[in-house]
Write a protein that holds these residues in place. Sequence first.
Motif, PDB file in Angstrom:
ATOM      1  N   SER A   7       8.435  -9.589  10.828  1.00  0.00           N
ATOM      2  CA  SER A   7       8.004  -9.403   9.443  1.00  0.00           C
ATOM      3  C   SER A   7       6.567  -9.896   9.278  1.00  0.00           C
ATOM      4  O   SER A   7       6.171 -10.892   9.853  1.00  0.00           O
ATOM      5  CB  SER A   7       8.936 -10.145   8.490  1.00  0.00           C
ATOM      6  N   PRO A   8       5.785  -9.172   8.471  1.00  0.00           N
ATOM      7  CA  PRO A   8       4.397  -9.572   8.251  1.00  0.00           C
ATOM      8  C   PRO A   8       4.331 -10.814   7.367  1.00  0.00           C
ATOM      9  O   PRO A   8       5.224 -11.070   6.563  1.00  0.00           O
ATOM     10  CB  PRO A   8       3.780  -8.367   7.552  1.00  0.00           C
ATOM     11  N   PRO A   9       3.283 -11.571   7.495  1.00  0.00           N
ATOM     12  CA  PRO A   9       3.143 -12.774   6.654  1.00  0.00           C
ATOM     13  C   PRO A   9       2.939 -12.392   5.188  1.00  0.00           C
ATOM     14  O   PRO A   9       2.484 -11.294   4.864  1.00  0.00           O
ATOM     15  CB  PRO A   9       1.906 -13.472   7.218  1.00  0.00           C
ATOM     16  N   ALA A  10       3.255 -13.334   4.316  1.00  0.00           N
ATOM     17  CA  ALA A  10       3.170 -13.090   2.873  1.00  0.00           C
ATOM     18  C   ALA A  10       1.747 -12.764   2.443  1.00  0.00           C
ATOM     19  O   ALA A  10       1.540 -11.951   1.539  1.00  0.00           O
ATOM     20  CB  ALA A  10       3.685 -14.309   2.109  1.00  0.00           C
ATOM     21  N   ARG A  11       0.757 -13.335   3.099  1.00  0.00           N
ATOM     22  CA  ARG A  11      -0.631 -13.051   2.702  1.00  0.00           C
ATOM     23  C   ARG A  11      -0.992 -11.590   2.987  1.00  0.00           C
ATOM     24  O   ARG A  11      -1.846 -11.027   2.314  1.00  0.00           O
ATOM     25  CB  ARG A  11      -1.594 -14.029   3.372  1.00  0.00           C
ATOM     26  N   ARG A  12      -0.336 -10.983   3.946  1.00  0.00           N
ATOM     27  CA  ARG A  12      -0.577  -9.558   4.216  1.00  0.00           C
ATOM     28  C   ARG A  12      -0.098  -8.727   3.028  1.00  0.00           C
ATOM     29  O   ARG A  12      -0.766  -7.803   2.600  1.00  0.00           O
ATOM     30  CB  ARG A  12       0.145  -9.162   5.516  1.00  0.00           C
ATOM     31  N   TRP A  13       1.067  -9.061   2.495  1.00  0.00           N
ATOM     32  CA  TRP A  13       1.585  -8.332   1.331  1.00  0.00           C
ATOM     33  C   TRP A  13       0.689  -8.555   0.119  1.00  0.00           C
ATOM     34  O   TRP A  13       0.488  -7.644  -0.695  1.00  0.00           O
ATOM     35  CB  TRP A  13       3.021  -8.735   1.025  1.00  0.00           C
ATOM     36  N   ASP A  14       0.132  -9.762  -0.017  1.00  0.00           N
ATOM     37  CA  ASP A  14      -0.787 -10.041  -1.123  1.00  0.00           C
ATOM     38  C   ASP A  14      -2.021  -9.151  -1.040  1.00  0.00           C
ATOM     39  O   ASP A  14      -2.612  -8.791  -2.051  1.00  0.00           O
ATOM     40  CB  ASP A  14      -1.214 -11.515  -1.121  1.00  0.00           C
ATOM     41  N   LEU A  15      -2.402  -8.773   0.161  1.00  0.00           N
ATOM     42  CA  LEU A  15      -3.545  -7.898   0.385  1.00  0.00           C
ATOM     43  C   LEU A  15      -3.207  -6.436   0.077  1.00  0.00           C
ATOM     44  O   LEU A  15      -4.049  -5.688  -0.410  1.00  0.00           O
ATOM     45  CB  LEU A  15      -3.989  -8.046   1.846  1.00  0.00           C
ATOM     46  N   LEU A  16      -1.951  -6.045   0.323  1.00  0.00           N
ATOM     47  CA  LEU A  16      -1.553  -4.639   0.218  1.00  0.00           C
ATOM     48  C   LEU A  16      -1.041  -4.238  -1.169  1.00  0.00           C
ATOM     49  O   LEU A  16      -1.344  -3.151  -1.663  1.00  0.00           O
ATOM     50  CB  LEU A  16      -0.464  -4.332   1.251  1.00  0.00           C
ATOM     51  N   LEU A  17      -0.244  -5.075  -1.786  1.00  0.00           N
ATOM     52  CA  LEU A  17       0.444  -4.694  -3.018  1.00  0.00           C
ATOM     53  C   LEU A  17      -0.467  -4.334  -4.196  1.00  0.00           C
ATOM     54  O   LEU A  17      -0.075  -3.501  -5.016  1.00  0.00           O
ATOM     55  CB  LEU A  17       1.439  -5.778  -3.419  1.00  0.00           C
ATOM     56  N   PRO A  18      -1.664  -4.881  -4.309  1.00  0.00           N
ATOM     57  CA  PRO A  18      -2.531  -4.443  -5.415  1.00  0.00           C
ATOM     58  C   PRO A  18      -2.898  -2.945  -5.353  1.00  0.00           C
ATOM     59  O   PRO A  18      -3.302  -2.369  -6.361  1.00  0.00           O
ATOM     60  CB  PRO A  18      -3.788  -5.311  -5.265  1.00  0.00           C
ATOM     61  N   HIS A  19      -2.726  -2.317  -4.210  1.00  0.00           N
ATOM     62  CA  HIS A  19      -3.065  -0.899  -4.050  1.00  0.00           C
ATOM     63  C   HIS A  19      -1.902   0.029  -4.406  1.00  0.00           C
ATOM     64  O   HIS A  19      -2.071   1.238  -4.448  1.00  0.00           O
ATOM     65  CB  HIS A  19      -3.491  -0.621  -2.599  1.00  0.00           C
ATOM     66  N   ARG A  20      -0.737  -0.537  -4.661  1.00  0.00           N
ATOM     67  CA  ARG A  20       0.469   0.270  -4.838  1.00  0.00           C
ATOM     68  C   ARG A  20       0.361   1.295  -5.963  1.00  0.00           C
ATOM     69  O   ARG A  20       0.665   2.466  -5.765  1.00  0.00           O
ATOM     70  CB  ARG A  20       1.670  -0.641  -5.086  1.00  0.00           C
ATOM     71  N   ASP A  21      -0.088   0.896  -7.133  1.00  0.00           N
ATOM     72  CA  ASP A  21      -0.172   1.827  -8.269  1.00  0.00           C
ATOM     73  C   ASP A  21      -1.149   2.962  -7.991  1.00  0.00           C
ATOM     74  O   ASP A  21      -0.881   4.120  -8.312  1.00  0.00           O
ATOM     75  CB  ASP A  21      -0.574   1.085  -9.543  1.00  0.00           C
ATOM     76  N   ARG A  22      -2.297   2.642  -7.410  1.00  0.00           N
ATOM     77  CA  ARG A  22      -3.286   3.668  -7.081  1.00  0.00           C
ATOM     78  C   ARG A  22      -2.716   4.657  -6.068  1.00  0.00           C
ATOM     79  O   ARG A  22      -2.871   5.878  -6.211  1.00  0.00           O
ATOM     80  CB  ARG A  22      -4.551   3.018  -6.514  1.00  0.00           C
ATOM     81  N   LEU A  23      -2.016   4.148  -5.073  1.00  0.00           N
ATOM     82  CA  LEU A  23      -1.420   5.016  -4.058  1.00  0.00           C
ATOM     83  C   LEU A  23      -0.337   5.908  -4.659  1.00  0.00           C
ATOM     84  O   LEU A  23      -0.223   7.080  -4.311  1.00  0.00           O
ATOM     85  CB  LEU A  23      -0.833   4.180  -2.920  1.00  0.00           C
ATOM     86  N   TYR A  24       0.429   5.348  -5.577  1.00  0.00           N
ATOM     87  CA  TYR A  24       1.471   6.146  -6.230  1.00  0.00           C
ATOM     88  C   TYR A  24       0.853   7.292  -7.027  1.00  0.00           C
ATOM     89  O   TYR A  24       1.320   8.426  -6.962  1.00  0.00           O
ATOM     90  CB  TYR A  24       2.350   5.269  -7.138  1.00  0.00           C
ATOM     91  N   ARG A  25      -0.206   6.985  -7.789  1.00  0.00           N
ATOM     92  CA  ARG A  25      -0.878   8.050  -8.556  1.00  0.00           C
ATOM     93  C   ARG A  25      -1.437   9.114  -7.618  1.00  0.00           C
ATOM     94  O   ARG A  25      -1.348  10.314  -7.896  1.00  0.00           O
ATOM     95  CB  ARG A  25      -1.991   7.462  -9.425  1.00  0.00           C
ATOM     96  N   LEU A  26      -1.996   8.684  -6.509  1.00  0.00           N
ATOM     97  CA  LEU A  26      -2.535   9.618  -5.520  1.00  0.00           C
ATOM     98  C   LEU A  26      -1.432  10.516  -4.954  1.00  0.00           C
ATOM     99  O   LEU A  26      -1.585  11.743  -4.882  1.00  0.00           O
ATOM    100  CB  LEU A  26      -3.202   8.823  -4.386  1.00  0.00           C
ATOM    101  N   ALA A  27      -0.324   9.925  -4.560  1.00  0.00           N
ATOM    102  CA  ALA A  27       0.788  10.695  -3.988  1.00  0.00           C
ATOM    103  C   ALA A  27       1.425  11.592  -5.047  1.00  0.00           C
ATOM    104  O   ALA A  27       1.818  12.726  -4.754  1.00  0.00           O
ATOM    105  CB  ALA A  27       1.831   9.749  -3.401  1.00  0.00           C
ATOM    106  N   ARG A  28       1.493  11.110  -6.268  1.00  0.00           N
ATOM    107  CA  ARG A  28       2.140  11.880  -7.342  1.00  0.00           C
ATOM    108  C   ARG A  28       1.358  13.152  -7.668  1.00  0.00           C
ATOM    109  O   ARG A  28       1.945  14.153  -8.037  1.00  0.00           O
ATOM    110  CB  ARG A  28       2.266  10.997  -8.585  1.00  0.00           C
TER     111      ARG A  28
END
Length: 171
Positions: A7-28
């Motif tokens: 499993s990746p460290p928690a700081r990796r998720w802190d780096l990735l999760l802020p992009h989630r909404d933008r990626l969802y809009r892009l995929a949608r």
Amino acid sequence: MLSTDPSPPARRWDLLLPHRDRLYRLARTRLTGHQDAEDCVQEALLRAALYPGLDPERVGPFLTSVTLRLCVDVHRQRERTRRFVYQHSFAPETASGPEEEACAAAEGTWMLQQVQRLGGREREVILARLEGAGTREAAGRLGISVKAAEGAFTRARARLRRWHGASLGGV
């Protein structure tokens, strides 16, 4: 000592999760279904989280690229399924007999003879496609643009259809 925890460290998720909404809009914008878009975003985030060479400075472009490629994969899978269903929806309920196989072989032989009647570029593109090459690969082999290869392929198919229709009209 190497960690065996996949499993990746928690700081990796802190780096990735802020992009989630933008990626969802892009995929949608590229996919019709909410669930397909959500699946692509989740897969992109997971791949980024587990990618050992992830550059923290390039997380945004990396996630965008992975998400777009996953959207393309969804389209390709949907198109393969559509073609499969279309091809098999007209299949006869019973297996074809030797008569149908003989007729199909004769028609295939006739069609190959007609390919020889085609002009230079059209014949070359059709023959490349018959060998299993895609349009892009055929264009590369022939040293022409992809658009030129697509045009030649379309014209060749139209001619072959006309010749085939004319040959059936005389029966």
